[in-house]
Design an enzyme around this catalytic site. Structure first.
Site, PDB file in Angstrom:
ATOM      1  N   GLY A 271       0.841  -1.206   0.000  1.00  0.00           N
ATOM      2  CA  GLY A 271       0.000   0.000   0.000  1.00  0.00           C
ATOM      3  C   GLY A 271       0.864   1.241   0.000  1.00  0.00           C
ATOM      4  O   GLY A 271       1.761   1.369   0.823  1.00  0.00           O
TER       5      GLY A 271
ATOM      6  N   VAL B  26      16.799   9.026  -0.691  1.00  0.00           N
ATOM      7  CA  VAL B  26      17.731   7.964  -1.119  1.00  0.00           C
ATOM      8  C   VAL B  26      18.558   8.457  -2.310  1.00  0.00           C
ATOM      9  O   VAL B  26      19.791   8.308  -2.338  1.00  0.00           O
ATOM     10  CB  VAL B  26      16.955   6.667  -1.495  1.00  0.00           C
ATOM     11  CG1 VAL B  26      17.862   5.682  -2.232  1.00  0.00           C
ATOM     12  CG2 VAL B  26      16.358   6.019  -0.252  1.00  0.00           C
ATOM     13  N   VAL B  27      17.875   9.063  -3.274  1.00  0.00           N
ATOM     14  CA  VAL B  27      18.584   9.509  -4.486  1.00  0.00           C
ATOM     15  C   VAL B  27      19.610  10.595  -4.150  1.00  0.00           C
ATOM     16  O   VAL B  27      20.760  10.547  -4.619  1.00  0.00           O
ATOM     17  CB  VAL B  27      17.572   9.989  -5.566  1.00  0.00           C
ATOM     18  CG1 VAL B  27      18.288  10.639  -6.749  1.00  0.00           C
ATOM     19  CG2 VAL B  27      16.712   8.827  -6.040  1.00  0.00           C
TER      20      VAL B  27
ATOM     21  N   ARG C  48       1.125  -5.100  -4.888  1.00  0.00           N
ATOM     22  CA  ARG C  48       1.376  -6.294  -4.076  1.00  0.00           C
ATOM     23  C   ARG C  48       1.667  -7.398  -5.080  1.00  0.00           C
ATOM     24  O   ARG C  48       0.974  -7.518  -6.089  1.00  0.00           O
ATOM     25  CB  ARG C  48       0.152  -6.639  -3.229  1.00  0.00           C
ATOM     26  CG  ARG C  48      -0.301  -5.463  -2.353  1.00  0.00           C
ATOM     27  CD  ARG C  48      -1.451  -5.859  -1.446  1.00  0.00           C
ATOM     28  NE  ARG C  48      -2.222  -4.704  -1.012  1.00  0.00           N
ATOM     29  CZ  ARG C  48      -1.864  -3.857  -0.061  1.00  0.00           C
ATOM     30  NH1 ARG C  48      -0.735  -4.055   0.582  1.00  0.00           N
ATOM     31  NH2 ARG C  48      -2.622  -2.832   0.278  1.00  0.00           N
TER      32      ARG C  48
ATOM     33  N   ASP D  27       5.251  -4.699   6.310  1.00  0.00           N
ATOM     34  CA  ASP D  27       5.801  -6.002   6.708  1.00  0.00           C
ATOM     35  C   ASP D  27       5.709  -7.059   5.609  1.00  0.00           C
ATOM     36  O   ASP D  27       6.594  -7.905   5.485  1.00  0.00           O
ATOM     37  CB  ASP D  27       5.190  -6.492   8.024  1.00  0.00           C
ATOM     38  CG  ASP D  27       3.686  -6.684   7.933  1.00  0.00           C
ATOM     39  OD1 ASP D  27       3.075  -6.221   6.944  1.00  0.00           O
ATOM     40  OD2 ASP D  27       3.120  -7.313   8.846  1.00  0.00           O
TER      41      ASP D  27
ATOM     42  N   THR E 204       4.161   2.649   5.556  1.00  0.00           N
ATOM     43  CA  THR E 204       2.776   2.176   5.524  1.00  0.00           C
ATOM     44  C   THR E 204       1.940   3.058   6.437  1.00  0.00           C
ATOM     45  O   THR E 204       2.408   3.440   7.511  1.00  0.00           O
ATOM     46  CB  THR E 204       2.630   0.699   5.974  1.00  0.00           C
ATOM     47  OG1 THR E 204       1.238   0.438   6.277  1.00  0.00           O
ATOM     48  CG2 THR E 204       3.442   0.367   7.212  1.00  0.00           C
TER      49      THR E 204
ATOM     50  N   ASP F 143      -0.423   2.094   8.126  1.00  0.00           N
ATOM     51  CA  ASP F 143      -0.947   1.290   9.242  1.00  0.00           C
ATOM     52  C   ASP F 143      -0.125   1.408  10.525  1.00  0.00           C
ATOM     53  O   ASP F 143      -0.628   1.095  11.603  1.00  0.00           O
ATOM     54  CB  ASP F 143      -1.027  -0.189   8.838  1.00  0.00           C
ATOM     55  CG  ASP F 143      -1.928  -0.409   7.635  1.00  0.00           C
ATOM     56  OD1 ASP F 143      -2.786   0.455   7.382  1.00  0.00           O
ATOM     57  OD2 ASP F 143      -1.752  -1.429   6.943  1.00  0.00           O
TER      58      ASP F 143
ATOM     59  N   ASP G 134       1.999  -0.520  11.682  1.00  0.00           N
ATOM     60  CA  ASP G 134       1.973  -1.799  12.402  1.00  0.00           C
ATOM     61  C   ASP G 134       3.307  -2.551  12.344  1.00  0.00           C
ATOM     62  O   ASP G 134       3.375  -3.727  12.675  1.00  0.00           O
ATOM     63  CB  ASP G 134       0.848  -2.687  11.842  1.00  0.00           C
ATOM     64  CG  ASP G 134       0.987  -2.915  10.338  1.00  0.00           C
ATOM     65  OD1 ASP G 134       1.841  -2.252   9.694  1.00  0.00           O
ATOM     66  OD2 ASP G 134       0.251  -3.750   9.792  1.00  0.00           O
TER      67      ASP G 134
ATOM     68  N   MET H 170      -9.052   2.806   8.203  1.00  0.00           N
ATOM     69  CA  MET H 170      -8.144   1.748   7.713  1.00  0.00           C
ATOM     70  C   MET H 170      -7.160   1.314   8.794  1.00  0.00           C
ATOM     71  O   MET H 170      -7.116   1.887   9.873  1.00  0.00           O
ATOM     72  CB  MET H 170      -7.372   2.244   6.506  1.00  0.00           C
ATOM     73  CG  MET H 170      -8.080   2.012   5.203  1.00  0.00           C
ATOM     74  SD  MET H 170      -6.959   2.369   3.832  1.00  0.00           S
ATOM     75  CE  MET H 170      -7.927   1.739   2.478  1.00  0.00           C
TER      76      MET H 170
ATOM     77  N   ARG I  69      -5.830  -2.242   8.367  1.00  0.00           N
ATOM     78  CA  ARG I  69      -5.817  -3.687   8.154  1.00  0.00           C
ATOM     79  C   ARG I  69      -6.235  -4.430   9.428  1.00  0.00           C
ATOM     80  O   ARG I  69      -7.400  -4.433   9.751  1.00  0.00           O
ATOM     81  CB  ARG I  69      -4.446  -4.151   7.664  1.00  0.00           C
ATOM     82  CG  ARG I  69      -4.515  -5.513   6.973  1.00  0.00           C
ATOM     83  CD  ARG I  69      -3.179  -5.907   6.424  1.00  0.00           C
ATOM     84  NE  ARG I  69      -2.799  -5.106   5.290  1.00  0.00           N
ATOM     85  CZ  ARG I  69      -3.113  -5.372   4.030  1.00  0.00           C
ATOM     86  NH1 ARG I  69      -3.795  -6.452   3.753  1.00  0.00           N
ATOM     87  NH2 ARG I  69      -2.738  -4.597   3.049  1.00  0.00           N
TER      88      ARG I  69
HETATM   89  O1  F6P Z   1      -1.696  -1.430   4.255  1.00  0.00           O
HETATM   90  C1  F6P Z   1      -2.293  -0.243   3.866  1.00  0.00           C
HETATM   91  C2  F6P Z   1      -3.764  -0.458   3.616  1.00  0.00           C
HETATM   92  O2  F6P Z   1      -4.317   0.776   3.207  1.00  0.00           O
HETATM   93  C3  F6P Z   1      -4.562  -1.028   4.788  1.00  0.00           C
HETATM   94  O3  F6P Z   1      -4.884  -0.072   5.764  1.00  0.00           O
HETATM   95  C4  F6P Z   1      -5.757  -1.600   4.094  1.00  0.00           C
HETATM   96  O4  F6P Z   1      -6.335  -2.649   4.827  1.00  0.00           O
HETATM   97  C5  F6P Z   1      -5.170  -2.113   2.800  1.00  0.00           C
HETATM   98  O5  F6P Z   1      -3.959  -1.388   2.580  1.00  0.00           O
HETATM   99  C6  F6P Z   1      -6.051  -1.953   1.604  1.00  0.00           C
HETATM  100  O6  F6P Z   1      -5.430  -2.541   0.530  1.00  0.00           O
HETATM  101  P1  F6P Z   1      -5.895  -2.355  -0.974  1.00  0.00           P
HETATM  102  O7  F6P Z   1      -5.635  -0.946  -1.357  1.00  0.00           O
HETATM  103  O8  F6P Z   1      -5.071  -3.330  -1.737  1.00  0.00           O
HETATM  104  O9  F6P Z   1      -7.356  -2.655  -0.971  1.00  0.00           O
END
Ligand code: F6P
Length: 347
Positions: A19, A31-32, A84, A115, A138, A140, A142, A182, A184
């Site tokens: 994400g 980085v660049v 992904r 992660d 991210t 999240d 997390d 959001m 996850r």
């Molecule tokens: O990991 C980031 C995130 O936005 C989460 O909060 C959420 O559950 C997920 O990605 C949504 O994924 P996608 O955009 O693939 O639906």
């Protein structure tokens, strides 16, 4: 985690994965710029790990110049695109990725992601001998081992801005709103936004034990009815995605049915992933990007850049992915205490 024989790093591969998160562009820029300072080339791979395993994307790989990262620090999304990539879970994909890195003469790889992306990086180590470093990006928050991930602060801010607006209309109608956030399977965004918006209820994994949904619904309904008796005004419930079967819309329907009161669901969704990064994310991303390049020069591998107590560290990728970072108990307790107080007093 530090190589014994320091190899000279001439080409760093860079990609963003999973994400997207506000601040990823700031990290790419950092980085660049840092690599340029040390006369190291940066090759950008596009569309996450797909840039290493899918022919059409492999062909898009290109050196990133100073011009490429000019005027991008304030932009959301990621100029390298993201994805992904299922193939990175398979031997075939990992071997392909290793071949692409070798074909491009990459000495060291930097992956900005969460992660899931780091699991790919760890697996890649078995097929590729170059150095690898992860940068936590991210919304999240997390990822274990770092106080914050790139993108989290902006996502929280976006949630706050949205709910402050919802509060205005909720107040006007003295209405119950259920806002889904959001994250996850973790409640960092939900808790932080909930507290900052003075939400009447925060429902997340950390304070809402699983079990009979009907019992939980009963308790929630009676709390809302009690609160509405002492205080006629808006009532905002923030809820973590994936917590309630059927999400905010279903919870609103069930509460409506049980209490007879109007309940409006609102799913903030991907709005939380976009937008210009706030200062905190731009600065964190800049520090982490520089640290990642420095880490490669120092021969570090198999590690993630982490910020703890305002200082940069490196932790092993294994450590970073072992557990999801928990929401601090202090935050959970603070919310519970405030909830108890506001239920008693009419404020
Ligand atoms: O990991 C980031 C995130 O936005 C989460 O909060 C959420 O559950 C997920 O990605 C949504 O994924 P996608 O955009 O693939 O639906």
């Amino acid at each position: 985690m530090t190589g014994t024989n320091l190899r000279s790093i001439k080409r760093i591969g860079l990609l963003t994965s999973g994400g997207d998160a506000p601040g990823m562009n700031a990290a790419i820029r950092s980085v660049v710029l840092a690599a340029h300072h040390y006369h190291i080339d940066v090759i950008g791979f596009y569309h996450g790990y797909n840039g290493l395993v899918c022919q059409e994307y492999i062909e898009q790989a290109k050196p990133l110049t100073l011009l490429d990262v000019n005027n991008v620090i304030h932009l959301g999304g990621t100029l390298l695109k993201s994805a992904r990539c299922q193939l990175m879970l398979e031997e075939k994909g990992l071997q392909l990725a290793a071949n692409t890195l070798d074909d491009n003469n990459i000495d060291a790889l930097i992956v900005i992601g969460g992660d899931g992306s780091f699991k790919g990086l760890l697996a890649l180590q078995q097929y590729w001998s170059g150095q690898v470093i992860g940068v936590p990006g991210t919304i999240d928050n997390d990822v274990d081992g770092t106080d914050y991930t790139i993108g989290f602060a902006t996502a929280v801010n976006t949630g706050i801005e949205a709910i402050d607006k919802i509060r205005d209309t909720a107040d006007a109608f003295e209405r119950i709103f259920i806002v889904e956030l959001m994250g996850r399977h973790s409640g960092h965004i939900t808790f932080n936004v909930g507290i900052a918006c003075a939400a009447e209820q925060v429902l997340s994994f950390e304070n809402f034990a699983g079990g009979e949904q009907s019992l939980q619904l009963e308790q929630l309904t009676s709390e809302i009815i009690k609160a509405k008796e002492v205080r006629h005004s808006s009532y905002i419930i923030v809820i973590a995605e994936n917590l309630w079967q059927g999400g905010a819309a279903e919870l609103a329907r069930q509460l409506r049915e049980r209490s007879g009161m109007e309940c409006t669901p609102c799913i903030l969704g991907h709005i939380q992933r976009g937008g210009s990064p706030v200062a905190k994310d731009r600065i964190l991303a800049t520090k982490m990007g520089v640290a990642a390049v420095q880490g490669h020069i120092d021969g570090k591998t198999n590690v993630m850049v982490a910020e703890r107590d305002n200082a940069m560290h490196f932790i092993t990728l294994e450590e970073a992915i072992k557990h999801h970072k928990l929401v601090s108990q202090q935050l959970v307790d603070a919310q519970q205490n405030i909830l108890a107080l506001t239920a008693q007093r009419q404020c």
